[in-house]
Design an enzyme around this catalytic site. Structure first.
Site, PDB file in Angstrom:
ATOM      1  N   GLU A 197       0.905  -1.036   0.033  1.00  0.00           N
ATOM      2  CA  GLU A 197      -0.101   0.107   0.182  1.00  0.00           C
ATOM      3  C   GLU A 197       0.990   1.259   0.031  1.00  0.00           C
ATOM      4  O   GLU A 197       1.838   1.380   0.718  1.00  0.00           O
ATOM      5  CB  GLU A 197      -0.696  -0.089   1.238  1.00  0.00           C
ATOM      6  CG  GLU A 197      -1.782   1.195   1.319  1.00  0.00           C
ATOM      7  CD  GLU A 197      -2.724   1.175   2.735  1.00  0.00           C
ATOM      8  OE1 GLU A 197      -3.669   1.595   2.594  1.00  0.00           O
ATOM      9  OE2 GLU A 197      -2.172   0.680   3.661  1.00  0.00           O
ATOM     10  N   LYS A 239     -10.118   0.792  -1.540  1.00  0.00           N
ATOM     11  CA  LYS A 239      -9.974   0.663  -0.111  1.00  0.00           C
ATOM     12  C   LYS A 239     -11.508   0.977   0.531  1.00  0.00           C
ATOM     13  O   LYS A 239     -11.734   2.131   0.096  1.00  0.00           O
ATOM     14  CB  LYS A 239      -8.864   1.439   0.550  1.00  0.00           C
ATOM     15  CG  LYS A 239      -8.696   1.172   1.968  1.00  0.00           C
ATOM     16  CD  LYS A 239      -7.342   1.527   2.455  1.00  0.00           C
ATOM     17  CE  LYS A 239      -7.290   1.332   4.034  1.00  0.00           C
ATOM     18  NZ  LYS A 239      -6.228   1.878   4.684  1.00  0.00           N
ATOM     19  N   CYS A 275      -4.866  -3.488   3.016  1.00  0.00           N
ATOM     20  CA  CYS A 275      -4.742  -3.070   4.556  1.00  0.00           C
ATOM     21  C   CYS A 275      -5.776  -3.110   5.564  1.00  0.00           C
ATOM     22  O   CYS A 275      -6.351  -4.154   6.012  1.00  0.00           O
ATOM     23  CB  CYS A 275      -4.061  -1.712   4.643  1.00  0.00           C
ATOM     24  SG  CYS A 275      -3.322  -1.621   6.342  1.00  0.00           S
TER      25      CYS A 275
END
Length: 510
Positions: free
Chosen positions: A265, A340, A374
């Site tokens: 990321e 995300k 993440c």
């Protein structure tokens, strides 16, 4: 027979020379069904049409059991077929072009029962089914204890009680214990089977390795090689220099014939150093101006190095809003975008970043994969939805500054592998960026996680990088092991879900 008296057990193909012994064995095995034995001409026909499907077990040279089968085009039979439909007219139902192995007989002589010989016969059928690339196995299973309950229970009720161990039916119990599942009650299946009231249960076993024939000049990969890039955060004078470093790593993992390269990321965050004089929200929006150029270059790399590249994540502005996104650059030249969904409190507070709305799995030449950036890995609903779409490998590019932040990602990713019966690969960045606001330090240990069962590492860790060191991590994962786990694992997390109690579904969000 006692095991101590056994000198030799042999599983072998049936021969016409075995006929007389086979006939006598059938008479003993089917005492409640007089004259239920095969004629010699029928056995000759079976051996001529499909010798590979006719096997016997011999103990100390004596025939102890037998399994007979043919291959059928399963769609040509209605669900309500009878045994006569299968075996009539000299087994005309058999065709080498069929898609299902149909069991027409299996028995063990009474004196040899209790030695689990039937399991060996069923295991051979499964191996034959896999070898022939057939969809599965089917047969009409007798329920010889049903006549004792026919006055009070329907066949369906009887089967449910047998499954719950409230009624003992040695035949049905044995078939279920060998991974066959009942799919339908067949009425009038076998004429003269008074013990079953002429009912049977259609039992099926699915070949998890079945591959639908294709005319394309491609093969479906089973062993997938993953290349994880543990990226060092260091100053770069410009975009070209950063791309040179990225190409170096892509070249390295591709040199080991990896199928995927996974970047972390915000691996391109060092480029914000030149704009450190700006406010933090403005600096990351300037960084977003590089995203298209990076993605275009990664797409070129994916083709020239013959590798699927998961670009980690980068900032991107759409309709004036800032998102955290990544791109799957496939080696066939196509690209797909992922977002995300859950931004961290820091991303929202410091950068003004928005959460995306797009959740999907991706088809690749190595099967179906999922990608969660993440923090998204810490929400189990997301990966479960991807698992329901058939995901085999979950990729998690991450960026964590402290060890406790890394532990959240690591431990959640490890749990995702267990509960979704999939592989999970995580890759992060290491080092520090003293001249970039809100990107001071990084902590990472890239890893590949597996489910925890007999075919996998006991601790669920396939491979792990050295913590906080720039490096690549190469690991092979076997997709077939996931198929076996789903069917035969010590626990079956996906199949054992209580869907009668809860429901999980995606909403149509634009």
């Amino acid at each position: 027979m006692k095991p101590t008296n056994i000198e030799n057990i042999e599983l072998t193909f049936l021969s016409i020379d075995d006929y007389q012994e086979l006939k006598e064995a059938m008479i003993q095995a089917y005492k409640t069904m007089p004259d239920s034995y095969w004629q010699e001409s029928q056995i000759e026909t079976l051996l001529t049409k499909f010798s590979e499907g006719q096997i016997v077990i011999k103990i100390n040279g004596q025939l102890a059991g037998c399994a007979l089968s043919i291959i059928v085009d399963y769609n040509s039979f209605e669900d309500s077929h009878t045994y006569k439909d299968i075996v009539q007219k000299s087994f005309d139902a058999h065709t080498n072009e069929g898609d299902v192995l149909y069991g027409i007989d299996v028995f063990i002589k009474p004196e040899f029962r209790g030695l689990r010989l039937g399991r060996r016969l069923y295991d051979y059928r499964k191996e034959l089914c896999e070898k022939r690339n057939l969809k599965g196995i089917a047969f009409g299973g007798r329920i010889p204890n049903y006549h004792n309950y026919a006055d009070t229970l329907s066949p369906k009720e009887y089967i449910e009680k047998v499954k719950r161990k409230e009624i003992n039916d040695s035949v049905l119990n044995f078939q279920i214990s060998n991974d066959f599942h009942p799919t339908k009650v067949l009425k009038g299946y076998l004429k003269g089977d008074e013990a079953s009231n002429e009912f049977a249960v259609l039992m099926e076993w699915d070949n998890i390795y079945y591959e639908k024939p294709t005319k394309k000049a491609t093969t479906k990969k089973k062993i997938i090689r993953l290349g994880l890039i543990q990226w060092q955060m260091r100053p770069y004078k410009d975009l070209e220099e950063l791309l040179q470093q990225a190409e170096f790593f892509i070249d390295a993992v591709a040199g080991y014939r990896s199928d995927f390269a996974l970047f972390p990321e915000f691996f391109n965050a060092p480029l914000m150093a030149i704009n450190n004089h700006m406010s933090t929200p403005d600096a990351i929006r300037e960084l977003a101006k590089h995203t298209k150029a990076i993605v275009d270059k990664f797409s070129e790399f994916s083709i020239s190095y013959n590798i699927n590249i998961i670009s980690g994540s980068m900032p991107e502005i759409r309709d004036g809003k800032l998102y955290n996104v990544g791109y799957l650059c496939k080696r066939d030249g196509s690209m797909e975008r992922y977002e995300k969904l859950h931004v961290t409190p820091d991303e929202a507070k410091v950068w003004g970043m928005q959460g995306g709305n797009k959740l999907q799995s991706f088809d690749t030449d190595c099967g179906k994969i999922g990608i969660l950036i993440c923090y998204d890995s810490e929400f189990p609903e997301l990966s479960r939805l991807l698992a329901d779409e058939g995901m085999d490998i979950l990729f998690v590019p991450f960026l964590t500054d402290t060890q406790n932040g890394y532990s959240r990602v690591r431990n959640c990713a490890r749990a995702r592998a267990i509960e979704n019966e999939c592989y999970v690969a995580i890759a992060g960045s290491v080092g520090n960026l003293p001249k970039v606001q809100n990107m001071d330090i990084q902590f990472a240990q890239s890893m590949v996680f597996t489910p925890c069962d007999f075919s996998f590492p006991t601790n669920g860790i396939k491979a792990e990088a050295t913590p906080n060191t720039e490096m690549i991590l190469i690991a092979d994962v076997d997709i077939d092991l996931l198929r076996e786990l789903n069917q035969f694992g010590a626990v079956k997390n996906l199949r054992d879900r209580r869907k009668d109690l809860f429901e999980l579904k995606k909403l149509n969000v634009k």
